[in-house]
Design a protein around this motif. Structure first.
Motif, PDB file in Angstrom:
ATOM      1  N   ALA A 197       0.841  -1.196   0.000  1.00 50.24           N
ATOM      2  CA  ALA A 197       0.000   0.000   0.000  1.00 50.24           C
ATOM      3  C   ALA A 197       0.875   1.244   0.000  1.00 50.24           C
ATOM      4  CB  ALA A 197      -0.919  -0.006   1.212  1.00 50.24           C
ATOM      5  N   GLY A 198       0.520   2.189  -0.837  1.00 46.85           N
ATOM      6  CA  GLY A 198       1.266   3.427  -0.908  1.00 46.85           C
ATOM      7  C   GLY A 198       2.461   3.394  -1.839  1.00 46.85           C
ATOM      8  N   GLU A 199       2.810   2.223  -2.358  1.00 44.94           N
ATOM      9  CA  GLU A 199       3.939   2.134  -3.282  1.00 44.94           C
ATOM     10  C   GLU A 199       3.509   2.592  -4.666  1.00 44.94           C
ATOM     11  OE1 GLU A 199       7.028  -1.142  -2.753  1.00 44.94           O
ATOM     12  OE2 GLU A 199       5.109  -2.102  -2.356  1.00 44.94           O
ATOM     13  N   LEU A 200       4.396   3.299  -5.333  1.00 44.58           N
ATOM     14  CA  LEU A 200       4.138   3.745  -6.695  1.00 44.58           C
ATOM     15  C   LEU A 200       4.351   2.572  -7.642  1.00 44.58           C
ATOM     16  CD1 LEU A 200       3.482   6.110  -8.556  1.00 44.58           C
ATOM     17  CD2 LEU A 200       5.931   6.625  -8.597  1.00 44.58           C
ATOM     18  N   LEU A 201       3.345   2.277  -8.455  1.00 51.11           N
ATOM     19  CA  LEU A 201       3.428   1.196  -9.427  1.00 51.11           C
ATOM     20  C   LEU A 201       3.454   1.788 -10.827  1.00 51.11           C
ATOM     21  CD1 LEU A 201       0.878  -1.312  -7.871  1.00 51.11           C
ATOM     22  CD2 LEU A 201       3.372  -1.345  -7.688  1.00 51.11           C
ATOM     23  N   TRP A 202       4.266   1.192 -11.695  1.00 51.89           N
ATOM     24  CA  TRP A 202       4.419   1.675 -13.064  1.00 51.89           C
ATOM     25  C   TRP A 202       3.959   0.643 -14.073  1.00 51.89           C
ATOM     26  CZ3 TRP A 202      10.084   3.909 -13.136  1.00 51.89           C
ATOM     27  CH2 TRP A 202      10.093   5.145 -12.492  1.00 51.89           C
ATOM     28  N   THR A 203       3.360   1.131 -15.144  1.00 54.16           N
ATOM     29  CA  THR A 203       3.049   0.325 -16.320  1.00 54.16           C
ATOM     30  C   THR A 203       4.232   0.446 -17.283  1.00 54.16           C
ATOM     31  OG1 THR A 203       2.054   2.170 -17.511  1.00 54.16           O
ATOM     32  CG2 THR A 203       0.573   0.846 -16.095  1.00 54.16           C
ATOM     33  N   THR A 204       4.177  -0.260 -18.407  1.00 57.42           N
ATOM     34  CA  THR A 204       5.240  -0.101 -19.402  1.00 57.42           C
ATOM     35  C   THR A 204       5.246   1.329 -19.949  1.00 57.42           C
ATOM     36  OG1 THR A 204       3.774  -1.092 -21.053  1.00 57.42           O
ATOM     37  CG2 THR A 204       5.486  -2.508 -20.118  1.00 57.42           C
ATOM     38  N   ALA A 205       4.079   1.971 -20.020  1.00 58.91           N
ATOM     39  CA  ALA A 205       4.027   3.370 -20.479  1.00 58.91           C
ATOM     40  C   ALA A 205       4.761   4.278 -19.499  1.00 58.91           C
ATOM     41  CB  ALA A 205       2.584   3.819 -20.653  1.00 58.91           C
ATOM     42  N   ASP A 206       4.613   4.040 -18.218  1.00 59.57           N
ATOM     43  CA  ASP A 206       5.333   4.826 -17.209  1.00 59.57           C
ATOM     44  C   ASP A 206       6.845   4.608 -17.329  1.00 59.57           C
ATOM     45  OD1 ASP A 206       2.934   5.830 -15.977  1.00 59.57           O
ATOM     46  OD2 ASP A 206       2.755   3.925 -14.899  1.00 59.57           O
ATOM     47  N   PHE A 262      -2.542  -5.494 -18.042  1.00 56.98           N
ATOM     48  CA  PHE A 262      -1.371  -4.723 -17.649  1.00 56.98           C
ATOM     49  C   PHE A 262      -0.534  -5.440 -16.607  1.00 56.98           C
ATOM     50  CE2 PHE A 262      -4.538  -1.642 -18.958  1.00 56.98           C
ATOM     51  CZ  PHE A 262      -3.820  -0.843 -19.826  1.00 56.98           C
ATOM     52  N   ASN A 263       0.780  -5.359 -16.790  1.00 62.69           N
ATOM     53  CA  ASN A 263       1.718  -5.722 -15.736  1.00 62.69           C
ATOM     54  C   ASN A 263       2.079  -4.438 -15.015  1.00 62.69           C
ATOM     55  OD1 ASN A 263       1.987  -8.490 -16.234  1.00 62.69           O
ATOM     56  ND2 ASN A 263       3.455  -8.102 -17.869  1.00 62.69           N
ATOM     57  N   LEU A 264       2.314  -4.538 -13.734  1.00 60.98           N
ATOM     58  CA  LEU A 264       2.712  -3.383 -12.928  1.00 60.98           C
ATOM     59  C   LEU A 264       3.990  -3.714 -12.181  1.00 60.98           C
ATOM     60  CD1 LEU A 264      -0.776  -2.496 -11.437  1.00 60.98           C
ATOM     61  CD2 LEU A 264       0.419  -1.276 -13.267  1.00 60.98           C
ATOM     62  N   TRP A 265       4.918  -2.752 -12.189  1.00 59.92           N
ATOM     63  CA  TRP A 265       6.192  -2.896 -11.501  1.00 59.92           C
ATOM     64  C   TRP A 265       6.296  -1.854 -10.411  1.00 59.92           C
ATOM     65  CZ3 TRP A 265       5.395  -3.551 -16.608  1.00 59.92           C
ATOM     66  CH2 TRP A 265       5.905  -4.684 -17.213  1.00 59.92           C
ATOM     67  N   ARG A 266       6.958  -2.186  -9.323  1.00 62.00           N
ATOM     68  CA  ARG A 266       7.264  -1.180  -8.305  1.00 62.00           C
ATOM     69  C   ARG A 266       8.258  -0.198  -8.914  1.00 62.00           C
ATOM     70  NH1 ARG A 266       8.022  -5.761  -4.999  1.00 62.00           N
ATOM     71  NH2 ARG A 266       6.238  -6.059  -3.642  1.00 62.00           N
ATOM     72  N   ALA A 267       7.967   1.072  -8.797  1.00 63.02           N
ATOM     73  CA  ALA A 267       8.868   2.105  -9.325  1.00 63.02           C
ATOM     74  C   ALA A 267      10.251   1.965  -8.704  1.00 63.02           C
ATOM     75  CB  ALA A 267       8.288   3.487  -9.066  1.00 63.02           C
ATOM     76  N   THR A 268      10.299   1.634  -7.426  1.00 61.26           N
ATOM     77  CA  THR A 268      11.601   1.502  -6.744  1.00 61.26           C
ATOM     78  C   THR A 268      12.420   0.350  -7.329  1.00 61.26           C
ATOM     79  OG1 THR A 268      10.550   0.192  -4.997  1.00 61.26           O
ATOM     80  CG2 THR A 268      10.861   2.554  -4.577  1.00 61.26           C
TER      81      THR A 268
END
Length: 61
Positions: free
Chosen positions: A2-11, A42-48
Motif C-alpha cells: 500500500a502506498g507504493e508507486l506502481l508503473w506500467t510499461t508506459a510509465d 497490464f503488468n505493474l512494476w514497483r517504481a523503486t
C-alpha cells in the motif's frame, strides 16, 4: 505494498524517454525486475524496483 508507486510499461517508457514498445521489450529481459501485479491486460512494476535496476542492476551500461 500500500502506498507504493506502481508503473506500467508506459510509465517506464516515459521515465526512460523511449517508446512503449521498447519498454515492453526491456521488461522481458531476464535481468529486468519481475512485475509485482497483473491487472487485466497490464503488468505493474514497483517504481523503486525499476529505479534500482536502472542504477544498480542493468547489465548493458
Amino acid at each position: 505494498m500500500a502506498g507504493e508507486l506502481l508503473w506500467t510499461t508506459a510509465d517506464i517508457a516515459r521515465r526512460l524517454g523511449i517508446s512503449v514498445e521498447h519498454a515492453r521489450r526491456l521488461s522481458h529481459r531476464e535481468d529486468f525486475p519481475a512485475p509485482t501485479q497483473h491487472i487485466r491486460y497490464f503488468n505493474l512494476w514497483r517504481a523503486t524496483d525499476v529505479e534500482s535496476w536502472l542504477t544498480e542492476g542493468r547489465q548493458d551500461r
